[in-house]
Design a protein around this motif. Structure first.
Motif, PDB file in Angstrom:
ATOM      1  N   ALA A 175      -2.009  56.564  47.584  1.00  0.00           N
ATOM      2  CA  ALA A 175      -1.806  55.293  48.305  1.00  0.00           C
ATOM      3  C   ALA A 175      -2.881  54.288  47.905  1.00  0.00           C
ATOM      4  O   ALA A 175      -2.584  53.097  47.717  1.00  0.00           O
ATOM      5  N   HIS A 176      -4.116  54.766  47.764  1.00  0.00           N
ATOM      6  CA  HIS A 176      -5.198  53.864  47.333  1.00  0.00           C
ATOM      7  C   HIS A 176      -4.926  53.346  45.922  1.00  0.00           C
ATOM      8  O   HIS A 176      -5.124  52.160  45.643  1.00  0.00           O
ATOM      9  N   ILE A 177      -4.459  54.211  45.039  1.00  0.00           N
ATOM     10  CA  ILE A 177      -4.147  53.800  43.666  1.00  0.00           C
ATOM     11  C   ILE A 177      -2.999  52.793  43.678  1.00  0.00           C
ATOM     12  O   ILE A 177      -3.024  51.800  42.945  1.00  0.00           O
ATOM     13  N   ALA A 178      -1.995  53.026  44.515  1.00  0.00           N
ATOM     14  CA  ALA A 178      -0.855  52.099  44.588  1.00  0.00           C
ATOM     15  C   ALA A 178      -1.307  50.725  45.083  1.00  0.00           C
ATOM     16  O   ALA A 178      -0.797  49.695  44.616  1.00  0.00           O
ATOM     17  N   GLU A 190      -7.481  51.237  34.797  1.00  0.00           N
ATOM     18  CA  GLU A 190      -8.267  52.478  34.814  1.00  0.00           C
ATOM     19  C   GLU A 190      -7.820  53.391  35.944  1.00  0.00           C
ATOM     20  O   GLU A 190      -7.742  54.611  35.776  1.00  0.00           O
ATOM     21  N   LEU A 191      -7.518  52.810  37.087  1.00  0.00           N
ATOM     22  CA  LEU A 191      -7.075  53.625  38.221  1.00  0.00           C
ATOM     23  C   LEU A 191      -5.673  54.181  37.984  1.00  0.00           C
ATOM     24  O   LEU A 191      -5.374  55.313  38.386  1.00  0.00           O
ATOM     25  N   VAL A 192      -4.826  53.402  37.333  1.00  0.00           N
ATOM     26  CA  VAL A 192      -3.482  53.888  37.011  1.00  0.00           C
ATOM     27  C   VAL A 192      -3.590  55.073  36.045  1.00  0.00           C
ATOM     28  O   VAL A 192      -2.902  56.091  36.209  1.00  0.00           O
ATOM     29  N   THR A 193      -4.457  54.950  35.060  1.00  0.00           N
ATOM     30  CA  THR A 193      -4.667  56.040  34.107  1.00  0.00           C
ATOM     31  C   THR A 193      -5.206  57.276  34.824  1.00  0.00           C
ATOM     32  O   THR A 193      -4.775  58.405  34.550  1.00  0.00           O
ATOM     33  N   LEU A 194      -6.145  57.082  35.759  1.00  0.00           N
ATOM     34  CA  LEU A 194      -6.679  58.202  36.533  1.00  0.00           C
ATOM     35  C   LEU A 194      -5.568  58.888  37.334  1.00  0.00           C
ATOM     36  O   LEU A 194      -5.468  60.118  37.345  1.00  0.00           O
ATOM     37  N   ALA A 195      -4.714  58.104  37.973  1.00  0.00           N
ATOM     38  CA  ALA A 195      -3.611  58.675  38.763  1.00  0.00           C
ATOM     39  C   ALA A 195      -2.639  59.444  37.870  1.00  0.00           C
ATOM     40  O   ALA A 195      -2.157  60.525  38.250  1.00  0.00           O
ATOM     41  N   GLU A 196      -2.355  58.900  36.679  1.00  0.00           N
ATOM     42  CA  GLU A 196      -1.462  59.602  35.752  1.00  0.00           C
ATOM     43  C   GLU A 196      -2.072  60.929  35.302  1.00  0.00           C
ATOM     44  O   GLU A 196      -1.376  61.950  35.200  1.00  0.00           O
ATOM     45  N   THR A 197      -3.369  60.920  35.049  1.00  0.00           N
ATOM     46  CA  THR A 197      -4.052  62.152  34.626  1.00  0.00           C
ATOM     47  C   THR A 197      -4.036  63.185  35.743  1.00  0.00           C
ATOM     48  O   THR A 197      -3.776  64.375  35.496  1.00  0.00           O
ATOM     49  N   VAL A 198      -4.283  62.747  36.969  1.00  0.00           N
ATOM     50  CA  VAL A 198      -4.246  63.680  38.100  1.00  0.00           C
ATOM     51  C   VAL A 198      -2.840  64.248  38.260  1.00  0.00           C
ATOM     52  O   VAL A 198      -2.671  65.440  38.524  1.00  0.00           O
ATOM     53  N   ALA A 211     -12.639  51.370  42.454  1.00  0.00           N
ATOM     54  CA  ALA A 211     -12.806  52.558  41.611  1.00  0.00           C
ATOM     55  C   ALA A 211     -13.676  53.595  42.326  1.00  0.00           C
ATOM     56  O   ALA A 211     -13.392  54.796  42.278  1.00  0.00           O
ATOM     57  N   TRP A 212     -14.712  53.122  43.013  1.00  0.00           N
ATOM     58  CA  TRP A 212     -15.592  54.037  43.731  1.00  0.00           C
ATOM     59  C   TRP A 212     -14.831  54.733  44.866  1.00  0.00           C
ATOM     60  O   TRP A 212     -14.984  55.933  45.075  1.00  0.00           O
ATOM     61  N   HIS A 213     -14.011  53.979  45.588  1.00  0.00           N
ATOM     62  CA  HIS A 213     -13.209  54.576  46.662  1.00  0.00           C
ATOM     63  C   HIS A 213     -12.235  55.615  46.095  1.00  0.00           C
ATOM     64  O   HIS A 213     -12.040  56.678  46.701  1.00  0.00           O
ATOM     65  N   ALA A 214     -11.634  55.324  44.946  1.00  0.00           N
ATOM     66  CA  ALA A 214     -10.720  56.287  44.318  1.00  0.00           C
ATOM     67  C   ALA A 214     -11.471  57.562  43.952  1.00  0.00           C
ATOM     68  O   ALA A 214     -10.977  58.681  44.187  1.00  0.00           O
ATOM     69  N   LYS A 215     -12.667  57.391  43.420  1.00  0.00           N
ATOM     70  CA  LYS A 215     -13.479  58.559  43.071  1.00  0.00           C
ATOM     71  C   LYS A 215     -13.811  59.380  44.312  1.00  0.00           C
ATOM     72  O   LYS A 215     -13.710  60.606  44.309  1.00  0.00           O
ATOM     73  N   GLU A 216     -14.184  58.732  45.383  1.00  0.00           N
ATOM     74  CA  GLU A 216     -14.527  59.440  46.613  1.00  0.00           C
ATOM     75  C   GLU A 216     -13.311  60.133  47.228  1.00  0.00           C
ATOM     76  O   GLU A 216     -13.431  61.227  47.779  1.00  0.00           O
ATOM     77  N   LEU A 217     -12.145  59.498  47.136  1.00  0.00           N
ATOM     78  CA  LEU A 217     -10.930  60.149  47.634  1.00  0.00           C
ATOM     79  C   LEU A 217     -10.602  61.398  46.817  1.00  0.00           C
ATOM     80  O   LEU A 217     -10.186  62.418  47.366  1.00  0.00           O
ATOM     81  N   LEU A 218     -10.803  61.317  45.503  1.00  0.00           N
ATOM     82  CA  LEU A 218     -10.565  62.480  44.647  1.00  0.00           C
ATOM     83  C   LEU A 218     -11.592  63.579  44.929  1.00  0.00           C
ATOM     84  O   LEU A 218     -11.249  64.760  44.992  1.00  0.00           O
ATOM     85  N   ARG A 219     -12.835  63.189  45.140  1.00  0.00           N
ATOM     86  CA  ARG A 219     -13.861  64.178  45.492  1.00  0.00           C
ATOM     87  C   ARG A 219     -13.543  64.825  46.834  1.00  0.00           C
ATOM     88  O   ARG A 219     -13.781  66.016  47.028  1.00  0.00           O
ATOM     89  N   GLY A 220     -13.041  64.029  47.780  1.00  0.00           N
ATOM     90  CA  GLY A 220     -12.646  64.580  49.071  1.00  0.00           C
ATOM     91  C   GLY A 220     -11.537  65.610  48.927  1.00  0.00           C
ATOM     92  O   GLY A 220     -11.523  66.635  49.611  1.00  0.00           O
ATOM     93  N   LEU A 221     -10.614  65.344  48.018  1.00  0.00           N
ATOM     94  CA  LEU A 221      -9.540  66.291  47.741  1.00  0.00           C
ATOM     95  C   LEU A 221     -10.114  67.582  47.163  1.00  0.00           C
ATOM     96  O   LEU A 221      -9.746  68.684  47.578  1.00  0.00           O
ATOM     97  N   LEU A 222     -11.048  67.469  46.237  1.00  0.00           N
ATOM     98  CA  LEU A 222     -11.634  68.652  45.606  1.00  0.00           C
ATOM     99  C   LEU A 222     -12.578  69.388  46.552  1.00  0.00           C
ATOM    100  O   LEU A 222     -12.856  70.567  46.363  1.00  0.00           O
ATOM    101  N   ARG A 223     -13.089  68.706  47.568  1.00  0.00           N
ATOM    102  CA  ARG A 223     -13.972  69.341  48.542  1.00  0.00           C
ATOM    103  C   ARG A 223     -13.217  70.220  49.537  1.00  0.00           C
ATOM    104  O   ARG A 223     -13.841  70.890  50.358  1.00  0.00           O
ATOM    105  N   LEU A 224     -11.919  70.228  49.472  1.00  0.00           N
ATOM    106  CA  LEU A 224     -11.135  71.071  50.373  1.00  0.00           C
ATOM    107  C   LEU A 224     -11.174  72.539  49.971  1.00  0.00           C
ATOM    108  O   LEU A 224     -10.655  73.388  50.687  1.00  0.00           O
TER     109      LEU A 224
END
Length: 170
Positions: free
Chosen positions: A47-50, A57-65, A11-24
């Protein structure tokens, strides 16, 4: 590391990947992001979510994104958000709660405008050093100057009579 630790790490890695996306965004990267970088960051996130699809929780996060991807992509590429309007909506709702409802629409509109334009009007708070402040004495002087000549002459007579009475009483 136990099972729960691995789940928390995923979950932490997913959060960091999403933050990395938003940091662009231009705000963080100081350059306009290209579509390839945005799509690569999104692909890494998906790919991390898959890889961790067993975590609901990660599937729900991916669906929301995915549902909000148009808005997220617009923010990343332009840096423009609707944060100001959301903030105004929050302030208006807070005003409505504090007022226990409004008696009529005109009053609601007036209080809402007053609450949402405080910053634009230069709200006179003590921490705003340098803002012009009108003291009660200055207000009296300004009102006196704006008053018609007839009223000013009466005020001067009354004030001079009060001053002479005070001198006589001493």
């Amino acid at each position: 590391m136990g099972t729960f630790g691995k789940q928390i790490l995923a979950a932490w890695h997913a959060k960091e990947l999403l933050r990395g996306l938003l940091r662009l965004t231009f705000k963080h990267a100081h350059t306009r992001p290209d579509r390839e970088a945005v799509s690569a960051a999104r692909h890494r996130f998906n790919a991390h979510i898959a890889d961790h699809a067993h975590l609901p929780e990660l599937v729900t996060l991916a669906e929301t994104v995915d549902q909000w991807w148009d808005g997220i992509e617009a923010y990343v590429t332009t840096g423009i958000t609707n944060a100001a309007s959301e903030g105004n909506n929050r302030v208006v709702k807070l005003e409505a709660r504090q007022a226990y409802g409004f008696r009529n629409r005109a009053n609601q509109r007036l209080r809402s405008r007053c609450a949402t334009t405080r910053r634009a009007r230069g709200c006179l708070t003590p921490h705003q050093v340098g803002q012009p402040r009108i003291t009660p004495q200055r207000l009296v002087i300004e009102l006196f100057v704006q008053a018609p000549a007839k009223i000013r002459s009466r005020v001067i007579k009354v004030r001079s009579a009060g001053i002479s009475q005070r001198r006589d009483s001493h």
